[in-house]
Write a protein that holds these residues in place. Structure first.
Motif, mmCIF file in Angstrom:
data_model
loop_
_atom_site.group_PDB
_atom_site.id
_atom_site.type_symbol
_atom_site.label_atom_id
_atom_site.label_comp_id
_atom_site.label_asym_id
_atom_site.label_seq_id
_atom_site.Cartn_x
_atom_site.Cartn_y
_atom_site.Cartn_z
ATOM 1 N N THR A 180 0.833 -1.198 0.000
ATOM 2 C CA THR A 180 0.000 0.000 0.000
ATOM 3 C C THR A 180 0.873 1.255 0.000
ATOM 4 O O THR A 180 0.599 2.219 -0.736
ATOM 5 N N LEU B 245 2.362 1.694 -3.543
ATOM 6 C CA LEU B 245 1.370 2.160 -4.514
ATOM 7 C C LEU B 245 1.055 3.638 -4.315
ATOM 8 O O LEU B 245 0.926 4.394 -5.277
ATOM 9 N N ALA C 113 -7.424 0.193 -11.593
ATOM 10 C CA ALA C 113 -6.838 -0.856 -10.765
ATOM 11 C C ALA C 113 -7.793 -2.053 -10.811
ATOM 12 O O ALA C 113 -8.518 -2.242 -11.801
ATOM 13 N N SER D 268 -8.374 -7.249 -5.773
ATOM 14 C CA SER D 268 -7.516 -8.428 -5.671
ATOM 15 C C SER D 268 -8.282 -9.624 -5.122
ATOM 16 O O SER D 268 -9.162 -9.494 -4.271
ATOM 17 N N THR E 234 -4.747 -5.261 -2.997
ATOM 18 C CA THR E 234 -4.902 -3.880 -3.454
ATOM 19 C C THR E 234 -5.968 -3.113 -2.682
ATOM 20 O O THR E 234 -6.112 -1.898 -2.866
ATOM 21 N N VAL F 31 1.287 -5.422 -10.496
ATOM 22 C CA VAL F 31 1.402 -5.565 -9.037
ATOM 23 C C VAL F 31 1.769 -7.012 -8.727
ATOM 24 O O VAL F 31 1.048 -7.941 -9.105
#
Length: 205
Positions: free
Chosen positions: A37, A40, A54, A57, A64, A162
């Motif tokens: 986190t 990002l 995005a 997840s 995410t 990611v």
């Protein structure tokens, strides 16, 4: 390498990576979620992004969701993908709460559909991956949705996959339809990989 051998190699790698993710200890996942986190958030700041795309997840993926909560609270417009039967991705901003399970078994947001071309308006694209190599080539999960989306875009904002740290590798198998990314974000670092990413002033990992 013949196409069938490449496809078999991909399937074997995906199976290995899925198993590795399933076996990751819960306490490790929690720690890496906090670290991811932070990375990002740093990427958004470095790129001065005011909008992004995005995804929600799945349980074994790099998480995410805390980042998405932060982005919503920070007023960053965030598009989330909706998988269509025709193989394209539609987009929604969702409501920050409602989720559905897609026809592919993925978690997806629920909300007004904005159309496939909505992705052209964002400043940053975050995509899932099973692994990425040092040239920026991304190995997805075999459905082709994100490769098709990236290959059909009118504009090409920064694209970052990611991953967990050990999923940035020296080489992944490649087929003609596979699309590269500009870099990766992991719990420990942001790694620029494309030539154009070098001009964005991102810190070298």
């Amino acid at each position: 390498m013949p196409a069938d051998e490449i496809a078999n190699h991909k399937r074997a790698l995906r199976a290995e990576l899925r198993e590795r993710r399933r076996n990751k200890p819960f306490v490790t996942m929690e720690r890496e979620t906090e670290q991811l986190t932070a990375q990002l958030k740093a990427l958004v700041g470095d790129l001065r992004a005011t909008s992004l795309s995005a995804y929600l997840s799945a349980p074994t993926e790099p998480n995410t969701r805390p980042f998405l909560n932060w982005a919503r609270e920070a007023g960053i417009r965030t598009l989330l993908p909706i998988s269509r039967i025709d193989g394209l991705l539609d987009w929604t901003t969702g409501d920050g709460e409602t989720e559905i399970v897609s026809h592919l078994g993925w978690p997806e947001a629920a909300g007004e559909l904005l159309g496939p071309m909505a992705i052209d308006e964002v400043d940053l694209i975050l995509v899932p991956a099973s692994s990425v190599d040092r040239s920026g080539m991304r190995l997805g999960w075999g459905k082709g949705y994100f490769d098709k989306m990236l290959g059909s875009m009118g504009k090409w904002p920064p694209v970052f996959a990611v991953l967990f740290d050990d999923e940035l590798v020296d080489e992944v198998p490649r087929e003609r339809h596979d699309e590269p990314v500009d870099g990766v974000v992991t719990p420990s670092r942001i790694v620029p990989l494309s030539k154009r990413s070098k001009a964005w002033g991102l810190p070298e990992a």
